[in-house]
Scaffold this active site. Structure first.
Site, mmCIF file in Angstrom:
data_model
loop_
_atom_site.group_PDB
_atom_site.id
_atom_site.type_symbol
_atom_site.label_atom_id
_atom_site.label_comp_id
_atom_site.label_asym_id
_atom_site.label_seq_id
_atom_site.Cartn_x
_atom_site.Cartn_y
_atom_site.Cartn_z
ATOM 1 N N ARG A 299 -17.368 2.314 5.921
ATOM 2 C CA ARG A 299 -18.649 1.585 5.868
ATOM 3 C C ARG A 299 -18.856 0.699 7.092
ATOM 4 N NH1 ARG A 299 -17.314 -1.381 0.496
ATOM 5 N NH2 ARG A 299 -15.488 -1.508 1.820
ATOM 6 N N HIS B 161 4.136 12.753 -0.244
ATOM 7 C CA HIS B 161 4.732 12.975 1.083
ATOM 8 C C HIS B 161 6.222 13.302 1.004
ATOM 9 C CE1 HIS B 161 5.590 8.656 0.713
ATOM 10 N NE2 HIS B 161 6.602 8.900 1.511
ATOM 11 N N LYS C 15 9.022 16.362 3.416
ATOM 12 C CA LYS C 15 10.227 16.056 4.187
ATOM 13 C C LYS C 15 11.036 17.335 4.439
ATOM 14 C CE LYS C 15 10.768 11.288 2.715
ATOM 15 N NZ LYS C 15 10.703 10.635 4.031
ATOM 16 N N HIS D 216 7.467 10.900 -6.967
ATOM 17 C CA HIS D 216 8.501 11.308 -6.010
ATOM 18 C C HIS D 216 9.782 11.802 -6.687
ATOM 19 C CE1 HIS D 216 5.856 9.635 -3.142
ATOM 20 N NE2 HIS D 216 6.253 8.383 -3.219
ATOM 21 N N LYS E 205 13.417 -1.558 -5.246
ATOM 22 C CA LYS E 205 13.052 -2.259 -4.015
ATOM 23 C C LYS E 205 14.031 -3.398 -3.753
ATOM 24 C CE LYS E 205 8.180 -1.263 -3.807
ATOM 25 N NZ LYS E 205 8.364 -0.472 -2.579
HETATM 26 P P1 NAP Z 1 -7.214 0.476 2.901
HETATM 27 O O1 NAP Z 1 -6.404 0.006 4.044
HETATM 28 O O2 NAP Z 1 -7.789 -0.524 1.966
HETATM 29 O O3 NAP Z 1 -8.402 1.345 3.498
HETATM 30 C C1 NAP Z 1 -9.502 1.759 2.746
HETATM 31 C C2 NAP Z 1 -10.462 2.503 3.644
HETATM 32 O O4 NAP Z 1 -11.547 2.942 2.856
HETATM 33 C C3 NAP Z 1 -11.045 1.670 4.761
HETATM 34 O O5 NAP Z 1 -11.204 2.479 5.899
HETATM 35 C C4 NAP Z 1 -12.403 1.254 4.212
HETATM 36 O O6 NAP Z 1 -13.277 0.955 5.282
HETATM 37 C C5 NAP Z 1 -12.782 2.531 3.452
HETATM 38 N N1 NAP Z 1 -13.762 2.304 2.388
HETATM 39 C C6 NAP Z 1 -13.672 1.428 1.362
HETATM 40 N N2 NAP Z 1 -14.757 1.516 0.580
HETATM 41 C C7 NAP Z 1 -15.535 2.490 1.101
HETATM 42 C C8 NAP Z 1 -16.790 3.046 0.740
HETATM 43 N N3 NAP Z 1 -17.476 2.615 -0.308
HETATM 44 N N4 NAP Z 1 -17.305 4.021 1.502
HETATM 45 C C9 NAP Z 1 -16.628 4.479 2.587
HETATM 46 N N5 NAP Z 1 -15.433 3.998 2.973
HETATM 47 C C10 NAP Z 1 -14.902 2.999 2.245
HETATM 48 O O7 NAP Z 1 -6.417 1.514 1.994
HETATM 49 P P2 NAP Z 1 -5.152 2.431 2.418
HETATM 50 O O8 NAP Z 1 -3.913 1.618 2.294
HETATM 51 O O9 NAP Z 1 -5.439 3.099 3.712
HETATM 52 O O10 NAP Z 1 -5.082 3.492 1.219
HETATM 53 C C11 NAP Z 1 -5.963 4.586 1.129
HETATM 54 C C12 NAP Z 1 -5.522 5.477 -0.033
HETATM 55 O O11 NAP Z 1 -4.218 5.970 0.206
HETATM 56 C C13 NAP Z 1 -5.432 4.754 -1.371
HETATM 57 O O12 NAP Z 1 -5.779 5.664 -2.392
HETATM 58 C C14 NAP Z 1 -3.968 4.378 -1.488
HETATM 59 O O13 NAP Z 1 -3.577 4.231 -2.829
HETATM 60 C C15 NAP Z 1 -3.339 5.603 -0.857
HETATM 61 N N6 NAP Z 1 -2.016 5.371 -0.298
HETATM 62 C C16 NAP Z 1 -1.852 4.486 0.723
HETATM 63 C C17 NAP Z 1 -0.596 4.312 1.272
HETATM 64 C C18 NAP Z 1 -0.370 3.378 2.423
HETATM 65 O O14 NAP Z 1 0.764 3.352 2.928
HETATM 66 N N7 NAP Z 1 -1.351 2.635 2.882
HETATM 67 C C19 NAP Z 1 0.506 5.037 0.767
HETATM 68 C C20 NAP Z 1 0.298 5.946 -0.278
HETATM 69 C C21 NAP Z 1 -0.971 6.103 -0.790
HETATM 70 P P3 NAP Z 1 -14.598 0.054 5.104
HETATM 71 O O15 NAP Z 1 -14.179 -1.180 4.380
HETATM 72 O O16 NAP Z 1 -15.077 -0.160 6.492
HETATM 73 O O17 NAP Z 1 -15.533 0.871 4.307
#
Ligand code: NAP
Length: 483
Positions: free
Chosen positions: A51, A178, A182, A240, A331
């Protein structure tokens, strides 16, 4: 060395959440590495979506900085980086509104592979899936990639699967775990099914027990709010550890193709015995003089969420009847170590005077920090002094044993994203697998919740709660050392 990399077809990969943590830390650096390995053609495009108002230039700077920051030990080739950035486009789209969808439709090419990576909170999966269809952006050939959590219980997992299946068929949905990407996990299948040696021993006649450990030294990091609603059971075991267990325990699939492999994994989950309450230990890390407690980390002084679980379970089928599977994850433990250990039975009879027969052969498959395998065997200690036996590991740490071959190995995310583009679902979880895993996990969690179960405390930097040691000791066995 001759390159073994097979380039993928041109593609458009749309990353919803293209500015988020996962995209910046894993997806985009992973794509860059595959580009450097000449696996991604320059005609491919990566379309970041979020966004936030950004133009193409600002997005490329954000991605460039992320790649530099998160490339770890990999040296960033600046020349490649400049040309890689040219493949990037950015579009401001609101997943929950109408803004940006028409432009996205014009942008995505229909004559190349197109994939949509939903790297956003799970609450947005349904909206994005339905808008991709409503705006006629996704086709029957498109792929959609989603990240865990795949629900937080059976009912929410079913709802999520139902929403996705309204808009996409199962062969278009790529659920990423993921761990399955591996190298060692795939090697587990290669070792089991590519050699005659192990398969005849891979059953209750020869295997004493199996241990699966995923130990982390990190705490909840910036994910405290999410983790406190989840806990180790939902965050690690349901996906996992369960997937690792499936790969160890499954019957040989008739072919190495997605549905043959996933059918066999599903049978394992369905054969898992329910867990008795005295066969499970929940833990929560406690403070030391220098380290905060879990409750301080998540800023919830009354939290009963577990940061550690140890489980003893069995698989109710002919191959594994009576063989305990011990699983543990936690953890803030002593060391970071993920390992699967197949502990074989003791010798039925020893011809040697020495106590060598007490030792057991152990095939240990290490996933982290270094990927490799060891096979503990008994041999004669070299030199004079009669028949003295020693137990030594035959060690195959991949980085040492395979040299050049591992240098350019893709990490889990890289491999899985390339599999999405290639259309290979073998290493992705199918909807029925996810539901079966929740069917097993749900009653355990519900029992804790109904009893207001209080996790056992363990010190930061320890090997886990004492009760978890007792769990396996009661069976006259011990956990493998957390090296
Ligand atoms: P994050 O850092 O909060 O990023 C969320 C992203 O979504 C941002 O780019 C945000 O940008 C965008 N977004 C939010 N609302 C939106 C909307 N209404 N329309 C379009 N874009 C929108 O989250 P993340 O950690 O990257 O995680 C993403 C997913 O991966 C989640 O499902 C999480 O559970 C999963 N996950 C993450 C990790 C990790 O290591 N981070 C590991 C395993 C799984 P804007 O605010 O600019 O819209």
């Amino acid at each position: 060395m001759v390159s073994r990399v097979i380039p993928v077809d041109p593609f458009d990969l749309v990353i919803f959440g293209g500015t988020g943590d996962l995209a910046r830390r894993k997806i985009l650096p992973g794509l860059f590495r595959r580009y450097c390995a000449n696996q991604i053609p320059t005609s491919a495009r990566i379309i970041g979506v979020a966004r936030t108002q950004l133009d193409k230039k600002a997005y490329r700077i954000l991605v460039r900085d992320s790649i530099i920051e998160f490339s770890g030990n990999h040296k960033v080739n600046k020349k490649y980086l400049e040309t890689f950035l040219l493949m990037l486009v950015y579009k401001k789209v609101d997943a929950q509104g109408e803004e940006g969808w028409a432009e996205l439709k014009d942008l995505v090419r229909k004559d190349v592979v197109n994939a949509y990576y939903l790297s956003v909170g799970p609450g947005l999966f349904g909206e994005i899936a339905s808008r991709l269809k409503q705006w006629d952006i996704a086709t029957v050939e498109s792929r959609v990639v989603i990240e865990k959590p795949f629900g937080r219980d059976l009912s929410s997992a079913k709802k999520l699967n139902a929403v996705l299946s309204t808009h996409f068929s199962e062969n278009q949905i790529y659920r990423i775990d993921h761990y399955l990407g591996k190298e060692t996990v795939q090697n587990l299948m290669a070792v089991r099914f590519g050699n005659l040696l192990f398969e005849p021993l891979w059953n209750s006649q020869y295997v004493d027990h199996i241990q699966i450990t995923v130990a982390e030294t990190v705490g909840v990091g910036g994910r405290g709010a999410y983790y406190d609603k989840s806990g180790a059971m939902r965050d690690m075991v349901q996906n996992h550890l369960m997937q690792l267990l499936c790969l160890i325990a499954m019957e040989p699939p008739s072919q190495f193709n997605p549905d043959s492999v996933r059918d066999e994994k599903l049978k394992v989950i369905r054969a898992l015995a329910g867990v008795k309450s005295h066969h499970i230990v929940r833990g929560q890390y406690d403070s030391t003089k220098t380290e905060q407690s879990y409750r301080q980390d998540v800023e919830n002084p009354r939290s009963f969420t577990e940061s550690y679980v140890a489980i003893k379970t069995e698989i109710n089928n002919w191959r594994w009847a009576g063989v305990p599977f011990y699983l543990r994850t936690g953890k803030k433990l002593k060391t970071r170590s993920s390992e699967i250990a197949i502990v074989f039975k003791k010798l039925p009879h020893s011809i040697f005077e020495q106590d060598g027969e007490k030792k057991q052969n152990i095939l240990a498959i290490q996933l982290q920090p270094n990927e490799g395998m060891t096979l503990d065997v008994t041999i004669k200690e070299p030199g004079p002094g009669g028949m003295r036996l020693i137990h030594v590991p035959l060690d195959m740490t991949f980085a040492e044993a395979l040299g050049d071959h591992v240098e350019d190995n893709p990490d889990a995310y890289e491999r899985l994203i390339m599999d999405v583009i290639r259309g290979n679902q073998t290493l992705f979880m199918r909807g029925d697998e996810v539901e079966a895993a929740w069917t097993w996990t749900d009653p355990i969690i519900k029992t804790w919740e109904s009893r207001h179960d209080v996790p056992k405390l363990y010190e930061v930097g320890s090997v886990g709660p004492e009760d978890a040691m007792a769990l396996i000791r009661r069976d006259d066995r011990v956990w493998r050392d957390l090296k």
